[in-house]
Motif scaffolding. Structure first.
Motif, PDB file in Angstrom:
ATOM      1  N   PHE A  60     -39.893  -6.020  32.846  1.00 11.45           N
ATOM      2  CA  PHE A  60     -39.128  -5.051  32.310  1.00 11.45           C
ATOM      3  C   PHE A  60     -39.859  -3.715  32.763  1.00 11.45           C
ATOM      4  O   PHE A  60     -38.935  -2.660  33.186  1.00 11.45           O
ATOM      5  CB  PHE A  60     -39.180  -4.859  30.889  1.00 11.45           C
ATOM      6  CG  PHE A  60     -38.305  -6.051  30.057  1.00 11.45           C
ATOM      7  CD1 PHE A  60     -37.356  -6.358  30.634  1.00 11.45           C
ATOM      8  CD2 PHE A  60     -39.204  -6.506  29.076  1.00 11.45           C
ATOM      9  CE1 PHE A  60     -36.613  -7.304  29.909  1.00 11.45           C
ATOM     10  CE2 PHE A  60     -38.142  -7.497  28.230  1.00 11.45           C
ATOM     11  CZ  PHE A  60     -37.321  -7.924  28.904  1.00 11.45           C
ATOM     12  N   ARG A 115     -38.836   4.904  27.262  1.00  9.30           N
ATOM     13  CA  ARG A 115     -37.591   4.327  27.607  1.00  9.30           C
ATOM     14  C   ARG A 115     -37.742   2.755  27.664  1.00  9.30           C
ATOM     15  O   ARG A 115     -36.646   2.141  27.024  1.00  9.30           O
ATOM     16  CB  ARG A 115     -36.565   4.817  28.742  1.00  9.30           C
ATOM     17  CG  ARG A 115     -36.466   6.321  28.824  1.00  9.30           C
ATOM     18  CD  ARG A 115     -35.059   6.498  28.247  1.00  9.30           C
ATOM     19  NE  ARG A 115     -34.062   5.950  28.303  1.00  9.30           N
ATOM     20  CZ  ARG A 115     -32.996   5.858  29.272  1.00  9.30           C
ATOM     21  NH1 ARG A 115     -33.032   6.963  29.861  1.00  9.30           N
ATOM     22  NH2 ARG A 115     -32.022   4.803  29.426  1.00  9.30           N
ATOM     23  N   ILE A 116     -38.653   2.236  27.740  1.00  6.73           N
ATOM     24  CA  ILE A 116     -38.736   0.812  27.890  1.00  6.73           C
ATOM     25  C   ILE A 116     -39.885   0.261  26.831  1.00  6.73           C
ATOM     26  O   ILE A 116     -39.634  -0.356  25.958  1.00  6.73           O
ATOM     27  CB  ILE A 116     -39.411   0.280  29.342  1.00  6.73           C
ATOM     28  CG1 ILE A 116     -38.189   0.960  30.458  1.00  6.73           C
ATOM     29  CG2 ILE A 116     -39.366  -1.346  29.314  1.00  6.73           C
ATOM     30  CD1 ILE A 116     -36.861   0.531  30.325  1.00  6.73           C
ATOM     31  N   PRO A 161     -42.796  -8.335  28.448  1.00  6.95           N
ATOM     32  CA  PRO A 161     -43.221  -8.879  29.781  1.00  6.95           C
ATOM     33  C   PRO A 161     -43.145  -7.813  30.694  1.00  6.95           C
ATOM     34  O   PRO A 161     -42.471  -6.873  30.704  1.00  6.95           O
ATOM     35  CB  PRO A 161     -42.038  -9.833  30.017  1.00  6.95           C
ATOM     36  CG  PRO A 161     -41.088  -9.760  28.710  1.00  6.95           C
ATOM     37  CD  PRO A 161     -41.712  -8.710  27.847  1.00  6.95           C
ATOM     38  N   ARG A 172     -31.827  -6.435  19.462  1.00  8.26           N
ATOM     39  CA  ARG A 172     -32.059  -5.364  20.668  1.00  8.26           C
ATOM     40  C   ARG A 172     -33.602  -5.916  20.976  1.00  8.26           C
ATOM     41  O   ARG A 172     -34.096  -5.093  21.741  1.00  8.26           O
ATOM     42  CB  ARG A 172     -32.092  -4.091  20.133  1.00  8.26           C
ATOM     43  CG  ARG A 172     -30.539  -3.440  19.831  1.00  8.26           C
ATOM     44  CD  ARG A 172     -30.428  -1.970  19.671  1.00  8.26           C
ATOM     45  NE  ARG A 172     -29.285  -1.938  18.856  1.00  8.26           N
ATOM     46  CZ  ARG A 172     -28.983  -0.641  18.618  1.00  8.26           C
ATOM     47  NH1 ARG A 172     -29.691   0.428  19.234  1.00  8.26           N
ATOM     48  NH2 ARG A 172     -27.782  -0.291  18.001  1.00  8.26           N
ATOM     49  N   LEU A 173     -33.840  -7.079  20.662  1.00 11.37           N
ATOM     50  CA  LEU A 173     -35.357  -7.457  21.066  1.00 11.37           C
ATOM     51  C   LEU A 173     -35.200  -8.604  22.061  1.00 11.37           C
ATOM     52  O   LEU A 173     -34.113  -9.121  21.980  1.00 11.37           O
ATOM     53  CB  LEU A 173     -36.079  -7.949  19.848  1.00 11.37           C
ATOM     54  CG  LEU A 173     -36.284  -6.802  18.756  1.00 11.37           C
ATOM     55  CD1 LEU A 173     -36.905  -7.628  17.540  1.00 11.37           C
ATOM     56  CD2 LEU A 173     -37.457  -5.708  19.420  1.00 11.37           C
ATOM     57  N   PRO A 174     -36.175  -8.691  22.834  1.00  8.70           N
ATOM     58  CA  PRO A 174     -36.283  -9.793  23.859  1.00  8.70           C
ATOM     59  C   PRO A 174     -35.875 -11.136  23.283  1.00  8.70           C
ATOM     60  O   PRO A 174     -36.498 -11.273  22.132  1.00  8.70           O
ATOM     61  CB  PRO A 174     -37.527  -9.523  24.748  1.00  8.70           C
ATOM     62  CG  PRO A 174     -38.410  -8.416  23.979  1.00  8.70           C
ATOM     63  CD  PRO A 174     -37.554  -8.031  22.985  1.00  8.70           C
ATOM     64  N   PRO A 190     -39.402   1.414  22.817  1.00  7.62           N
ATOM     65  CA  PRO A 190     -38.432   0.737  22.244  1.00  7.62           C
ATOM     66  C   PRO A 190     -38.659  -0.662  21.981  1.00  7.62           C
ATOM     67  O   PRO A 190     -38.339  -1.373  21.091  1.00  7.62           O
ATOM     68  CB  PRO A 190     -37.321   0.902  23.111  1.00  7.62           C
ATOM     69  CG  PRO A 190     -37.590   2.077  23.845  1.00  7.62           C
ATOM     70  CD  PRO A 190     -39.016   2.201  24.064  1.00  7.62           C
ATOM     71  N   LEU A 191     -39.389  -1.541  22.714  1.00 10.57           N
ATOM     72  CA  LEU A 191     -39.411  -2.708  22.883  1.00 10.57           C
ATOM     73  C   LEU A 191     -40.959  -3.214  21.918  1.00 10.57           C
ATOM     74  O   LEU A 191     -40.823  -4.166  21.391  1.00 10.57           O
ATOM     75  CB  LEU A 191     -40.037  -3.405  24.294  1.00 10.57           C
ATOM     76  CG  LEU A 191     -38.609  -3.341  25.227  1.00 10.57           C
ATOM     77  CD1 LEU A 191     -39.123  -3.921  26.534  1.00 10.57           C
ATOM     78  CD2 LEU A 191     -37.601  -4.233  24.578  1.00 10.57           C
TER      79      LEU A 191
END
Lengths: 283, 350
Positions: free
Chosen positions: A180, A197-198, A177, A281-283, A201-202
């Motif tokens: 973030f 960093r965002i 999204p 650790r996932l949305p 990892p996502l």
């Protein structure tokens, strides 16, 4: 009603299971047996023939070097392409469509395309000659020019195989999204920090899939290499092909096939371990 | 701490004009809500203040410094998003610490600030957890804590409570008010929920169709809406609008005559449903009651006044039958008079 029909799903799944069972597991078992037997008795003779062959070491080295050169470049390019296309508003679909054209071409055809560019009378030499950079035809794809041959094969592989990585990465990026990234921007993260960093990892799950798929395919590289370098650049699948068709030695060919499978499995396990996806650790 | 001056901001998306020249001054430490229906431009305005969107024209200054053209991080603000935007791959601690880490704060300061913000929002027990394991309300607390941890001069909130269920929303609303009051941060709060805006704000800016219709304290806006839109949007039930003929600067309601700020033609009476009292039958404003709903705390009547739809509220002690015609006394001090042509209200009588 529905409780009484619990066999229906099984019935519907059955054809695919039978199909895969017959056409995958049976040949697999046969191949493994072929590799580790000699005239119907267990034997390591095929393995020994394979290992002591002059091309064995070179084909392993070449396959690994090619994989190590191609896969990181493809992942980096796919990330760059995916990030760039996400900034585009109009024409996004067209750009993606053009980028995925190589997917529709068989790998042998891709090899031919690059052969027409890189061979002695190819487009590259024509261009270099017309610019006055070379005085006569220059050979790029012989055993005397291993570096140029390697680079040519690597470029052809990158051209051919980046699209599939990009599709997986773009799908992953689409699932992040934009809030973030905006939140990170508000709190002072630079574009690079936002990416590392965002975003990265996502998109771990997509990254993991892309790495596994692309690495396994890279270990199976054959047609492009065969078109461009022939036996000047031995790779594992090429050796299996030669033992099967030239030497008519199915046992050694099977030994190569098993080796490739083991390497692919090891690579997959490596990625599953290293690029771990924690569902928490996932949305 | 900082004041915010928004000067004639315009924003177009292609041919669509989302903001049509918005000006608003927000004082240091003030809590101002941008209230309006969805699509009115309030979120666009907030995003322009944040720096996530660029204005087509106009100026914004924060703490006396123009921020147009500055990236969000150089504007001295923090933001809470509608869907929280709490990073799922970081622990609650790292989420709250994110802004400080980006500022390269040392570990001691990070810990101090995180603990302070976590304490304010009561999220200390979850600091080592991942957001995935938290409820919506808890995630919202993390998002607010993350914003407060950087001690921003300005806090922007975009519908922060709209994803919570009704009970939790009420609880978080009260808590937000307490927390933000003690922080003293200048806050802009975007919402479409009038009760949130009324309950939280020092002042409300009602946004409609890319313009600010009215700015004022919740009570001012409720009692004296500047336009018919504001009166209809705020209050539950909304304000009643009854068109009446004017004769010699007066309108007749029952036996009573009211002086109005118009000499002839028609005028619109803006009447809050709970400002009326029941009059003896045949007196005052006549209302045909279609449905009477006893709500426990009050009696809600739906029907018509002079053949125009109306809703009024009477004390729970009254009894009214469906289909009954009743009289209502109007308090001249508590009505708003509006122009029937443009829906703008006349200034309140002194």
């Amino acid at each position: 009603m529905t409780q009484n029909r619990s066999w229906i799903p099984y019935l519907l799944i059955l054809p695919t299971v039978v199909f895969l069972g017959l056409l995958f597991i049976v040949p697999l078992v046969q191949t493994v047996w072929l590799a580790v037997s000699d005239n119907g008795v267990p034997s390591l003779a095929n393995m020994q023939t394979m290992v002591s062959d002059i091309n064995f070491g070179r084909s392993i080295l070449n396959t690994f070097l090619l994989t190590l050169a191609v896969v990181p470049i493809q992942i980096a390019m796919a990330l760059a392409m995916g990030t760039m296309v996400s900034k585009v508003n109009g024409g996004r679909e067209t750009i993606l469509w053009i980028w995925t054209i190589p997917l529709g071409i068989s790998d042998l055809a891709a090899g031919m395309v690059w052969l027409s560019i890189l061979q002695n009378t190819g487009y590259l030499n024509t261009l270099l000659f017309s610019m006055g950079l070379i005085e006569r035809q220059t050979a790029w794809l012989t055993y005397q020019t291993p570096v140029a041959l390697f680079i040519g094969i690597a470029i052809a592989e990158i051209w051919r195989g980046t699209a599939i990585v990009m599709i997986i990465i773009v799908a992953g990026l689409n699932q992040v999204p934009k809030e973030f990234k905006e939140a990170a921007e508000i709190f002072g993260a630079s574009p690079w920090t936002r990416f590392t960093r965002i975003t990265l990892p996502l998109i771990r799950p997509a990254l993991q899939s892309a790495l596994i798929l692309r690495t396994v395919l890279a270990f199976e590289v054959f047609a492009v290499v065969y078109a461009l370098g022939g036996r000047n650049f031995p790779v594992l699948v090429g050796e299996a092909y030669n033992w099967q068709n030239q030497n008519q030695n199915y046992g050694v060919a099977a030994a190569y096939a098993v080796l490739i499978m083991v390497i692919s499995l090891a690579a997959t396990l490596f990625y599953l371990k290293v690029v771990k996806v924690d569902p928490e650790r996932l949305p | 701490m900082a004041n915010i001056v928004i000067d004639n901001i315009r924003k177009s998306f292609g041919a669509f004009e989302a903001l049509k020249g918005v000006s608003l001054t927000i004082n240091d430490g003030e809590f101002v809500s941008l209230l309006g229906p969805s699509g009115c431009g309030k979120t666009t305005l907030l995003r322009i203040i944040a720096g996530l969107e660029t204005a087509t024209s106009g100026d914004i200054s924060i703490g006396g410094r123009s921020v147009i053209g500055l990236p969000p991080k150089d504007r001295g603000l923090a933001m809470v998003f509608q869907n929280y935007a709490v990073f799922p791959h970081m622990t609650v601690y790292e989420n709250v610490a994110f802004g400080l880490r980006m500022q390269k704060a040392d570990d001691a300061r990070v810990r101090k600030q995180v603990e302070k913000a976590a304490g304010l929002l009561h999220i200390e027990p979850y600091l080592e957890r991942y957001p995935n394991k938290l409820s919506g309300g808890q995630r919202q607390r993390v998002a607010v804590a993350r914003a407060l941890a950087v001690e921003p001069a300005v806090l922007l909130m975009d519908e922060p409570l709209s994803n919570l269920d009704a009970l939790l929303r009420l609880e978080m609303r009260t808590e937000l008010k307490t927390v933000l009051q003690s922080a003293g941060t200048t806050t802009i709060y975007v919402t479409h929920d009038q009760t949130e805006a009324m309950g939280l704000s020092d002042r409300i800016a009602v946004v409609h169709d890319g313009r600010i219709e009215q700015v004022g304290t919740p009570v001012e806006i409720y009692n004296h809406p500047a336009t018919r839109f504001v009166g209809g949007f705020i209050g539950n039930p909304p304000m009643n609008f009854i068109t009446l003929p004017v004769r010699d600067g007066q309108v007749a309601i029952g036996q009573e005559r009211f002086s109005v700020p118009a000499s002839g033609g028609d005028i619109v009476l803006g009447l809050r449903g709970e400002t009326v009292e029941r009059a003896p039958a045949g007196q005052g404003l006549e209302m045909q009651v279609r449905v009477a709903e006893p709500m426990g705390s009050h009696l809600l009547l739906t029907g018509s006044i002079l053949s125009q739809p109306a809703r009024v509220i009477l004390p729970a002690t009254e009894t009214v039958m469906n289909g009954e015609t009743i009289g209502l006394t109007v308090d001249a001090k508590r009505v708003t008079w509006l122009s029937p042509e443009n829906g703008v209200s006349y200034p309140a009588a002194a």
